[in-house]
Design an enzyme around this catalytic site. Structure first.
Site: not given
Length: 367
Positions: A98, A249-251, A259
């Site tokens: 995100v 964390a990526d999102r 995620a």
């Protein structure tokens, strides 16, 4: 203008951007020149640069380099539209993180507003360049704040432990950000404070970001560390070698579902079973309040070659020809498996009432 860490994935000065080719680490350190948004898109998609914060910064700066000497003929509105379309293109390079879409949206809003009063297209590009450069500087400061908040919180939570050993997954250090790191930033802060016993890192198959990158950073900075196979994590916890797991964390969805690199969910389940605290460490730009839960997070699937060939797809074939492959780049860890979320604004803990995260409530006063 560049981050001050010894290891830099992003080397930038106005009109020039070089990205460390992380596919060749730890054996080679080679930088690739990025001169346009197309170069940036390819570098992100091909994982020359990776890590949610780093790809957002790299994308923004790639376009900054492109427009720094662009012979553009058009109105301020047309210049803003040009920037906006280029940013949309860059977002398509990796959809799960995100940070990239969040940065693009902020920059699009900025240039659109600037176009209302700008006298020429050049001033639009100048506004954009300065904003992208500010993102680079702010990312390093945010990372250091994450490290500080995380180290203090872990010491309070693990007050009975004289020294703390932690397990981390994938790469969340200076190579995954503009500098210092998120989860690895917490480990750095623990080490600087003299309370880190050891950092364990997983190899993180199939692209081996842990063995190639995290181990490289830990050795480079002389942080006591041990590399383990992904499949050894549960055994490590069972034997009591770690008190906490810290991941990036990526999102992060509004309810705390997270995620992150594939294999994170496995670690969270093992941590829950062995009563090991499990922390997510990320900037607030990784939080997506528009998503109620992790069920709505789009999961990128990568090339079958990453599993069929050695070296994350870059080496020789090792699997049988004709076998089908499922290769998601990320998985989603449910919020109920997460102890707390560490951000540059502070640590998000669960409410006493129902044991859930009130992320929206935390962010409103923090902004």
């Amino acid at each position: 203008m560049a981050a001050s860490d010894a290891l830099q994935s992003i080397v930038y000065s106005r009109g020039s951007l070089r990205l460390l080719d992380q596919r060749k680490l730890p054996l080679e350190m080679e930088y690739i020149d990025v001169k346009s948004s197309a170069d940036g898109w390819n570098a992100i998609r091909d994982m020359v640069v990776r890590g949610a914060p780093a790809i957002a910064i790299a994308a923004a700066l790639a376009l900054a380099v492109e427009v720094s000497d662009l012979d553009f003929i058009g109105t301020p509105e047309e210049a803003a539209s040009f920037v906006s379309k280029k940013l949309e293109y860059l977002v398509s390079s990796r959809p799960t993180a995100v940070n990239l879409s969040d940065a693009a949206t902020k920059l699009q809003t900025l240039v659109s507003k600037a176009a209302e009063t700008a006298k020429d297209s050049k001033s639009i590009f100048q506004v954009y360049i300065e904003a992208a450069e500010t993102m680079l500087v702010d990312d390093v400061a945010d990372n250091k704040a994450i490290g500080s908040h995380g180290a203090v919180f872990l010491q309070r939570q693990l007050a009975n432990s004289k020294k703390i050993s932690v397990l981390t997954h994938c790469n969340t250090g200076s190579l995954a950000t503009a500098g210092y790191g998120t989860a690895l930033g917490v480990i750095r802060a623990l080490h600087s404070g003299g309370v880190l016993e050891k950092a364990f890192c997983t190899e993180t198959r199939p692209f081996n970001q842990g063995s190639r990158l995290t181990a490289f950073e830990l050795v480079h900075e002389k942080i006591p560390a041990t590399l383990i196979a992904d499949s050894a994590a549960a055994a490590l916890m069972k034997q009591g070698h770690v008190q906490a797991v810290i991941v990036g964390a990526d999102r992060i969805a509004a309810n705390g579902d997270t995620a992150n690199k594939i294999g994170t969910y496995n670690l969270a389940i093992s941590a829950k079973h062995h009563s090991v605290q499990f922390y997510v460490s990320a900037p607030v730009t990784s939080i997506d309040l528009s998503l109620p839960s992790g069920d709505e997070i789009v999961i990128e699937e990568r090339s079958p070659k990453e599993l069929l060939n050695s070296e994350g797809g870059l080496g020789k074939q090792v699997a049988a020809s004709g076998i089908s492959v499922w290769n998601p780049a990320f998985d989603v860890t449910p919020a109920n498996l997460i102890t707390a979320i560490i951000t540059e604004k502070g640590v998000i803990t669960k409410t006493d009432a129902d044991g859930s995260f009130d992320i929206k409530g935390f962010l409103l006063p923090a902004k």
